[in-house]
Design a protein around this motif. Structure first.
Motif: not given
Length: 379
Positions: A180-187, A277-283, A285-289
């Motif tokens: 729940c938190w993953s979308w609740f705090a981003t969308a 997150f679409g791809s390993p590169a996308g994952a 980037a998002v996880l680094a953030a």
């Protein structure tokens, strides 16, 4: 370091701002909703669910306010006695029908979409509302009527009543609240629920409520035959075709214990996290953030000094608050002492999610994902 900590704290602050907005605006199911007279067909795919399905059947038999209810259950080549357990739980209730499918899904299909598509085929004689439920969901007696009323009030083609995610073991407490938190705090939900953008769709396959005509017009689960995230992909397909999808909080009307312990959590989440997150590169980037926002500030709060420590404390406080807001909304307004402890461990949750995502990508590359005794053929 000062710039990194401050940037992380700002990201965490934006998360709590979005969570606060959602806590005030997210629609909720109303147990006082009027009854519905239109046909409601509930579809339950059940593979090796002998332990879970009888409790859901008991909940469905106790539903109130649904005058025309039909429940279809597919025993999907189970090996644990699911069929017998389901028949015993139904106890001759004429509103329920059990079907069995033997063998693996057809080529090009993943197991759950194949099972749901078969159930939808069995329901084609009925219009009205089509509900898909996982066997481990539990419902209050007003849940179905409230969901149908909200579907029609919203004018949506798909309503997702988000169930409260029960977490018992340590691994579950680390991971499950993140769903729940993953979308609740981003969308921002007021935007996401009104948007037609597929990327802003929010859905949870545990409990999906469709306008039957809208579901069939988009092709139903046939449109997502090879997907391991069929819930999100079906919501996105609906939006691409011009349909509307809406997420609401089920609160105390629905809950689900998705996994039992660390091994199930790893296998269950791991089978789909490689798609995030679409791809390993996308994952990456998002996880680094995410690590910058939710790991760096608490580390700075412990090890930093002066302004660095103050920024770290602020960022950590925002993270804990966003986690508590999501959990409180998801539960229908209840927070326990355990929820507080789990929120304080939020940095550990983000680290665990990062590790689990990396593990999921690695096992996907090696072709090693299995679920309920089936090797997943990712397309």
């Amino acid at each position: 370091m000062r710039v990194l900590v401050r940037s992380g704290a700002v990201l965490s602050g934006s998360g709590v701002a979005i969570a606060a907005l959602n806590a005030r605006t997210l629609p909720r199911l109303d147990r006082r909703a009027a009854a519905t007279t239109e046909p409601v067909t509930v579809c339950i795919p059940a593979r090796n669910e002998a332990a879970a399905a009888p409790a859901l059947i008991a909940d469905l038999r106790a539903q109130r306010g649904v005058a025309d209810l039909r429940v279809l259950i597919l025993d999907d080549d189970s090996t644990d006695g699911t069929g017998a357990a389901v028949h015993d739980a139904i106890d001759g209730d004429a509103r329920f029908a059990v079907h069995r499918r033997d063998g693996d899904p057809p080529p090009g299909w993943v197991g759950k979409p194949a099972a749901c598509a078969r159930l939808a085929e069995l329901s084609t004689a009925r219009d009205g509302v089509l509900v898909f439920l996982d066997a481990d969901v539990r419902l209050a007696p007003e849940a179905l009527a409230a969901s149908v009323v909200e579907l029609r009030r919203s004018g949506a083609d798909l309503l997702c009543p988000w169930p409260f995610q029960v977490a018992v073991s340590a691994a579950e407490r680390v991971l499950q609240p993140l769903l729940c938190w993953s979308w609740f705090a981003t969308a921002p939900v007021p935007v996401a629920n009104r948007s037609a953008r597929p990327s802003m769709a929010i859905a949870c396959g545990q409990f999906l409520v469709f306008d039957a005509a809208g579901y069939r017009a988009v092709g139903g689960h046939r449109a997502v035959a090879g997907s391991v995230v069929e819930d999100l992909d079906l919501a996105r397909a609906l939006r691409r075709s011009g349909g509307r999808t809406v997420v609401v909080a089920a609160g105390d009307l629905a809950h689900c214990r998705m996994y039992d312990g660390a091994l199930q959590a790893r296998a269950g989440h791991g089978r789909w996290l490689w798609t995030a997150f679409g791809s390993p590169a996308g994952a990456s980037a998002v996880l680094a953030a995410a690590l910058a926002a939710y790991l760096v500030p608490p580390l700075a709060a412990v090890f930093g000094r002066g302004r660095v420590r103050r920024w770290g404390l602020a960022g950590y406080g925002c993270a804990v608050t966003s986690r508590l807001l999501a959990r409180r909304t998801e539960s229908g307004g209840r927070l326990t002492a355990r929820d507080g402890v789990d929120a304080l461990a939020h940095p550990l949750s983000v680290v665990a999610l990062t590790a689990l995502t990396a593990d999921s990508h690695l096992r996907h590359r090696r072709g090693g994902h299995t679920w309920k005794g089936r090797r997943l053929r990712h397309l």
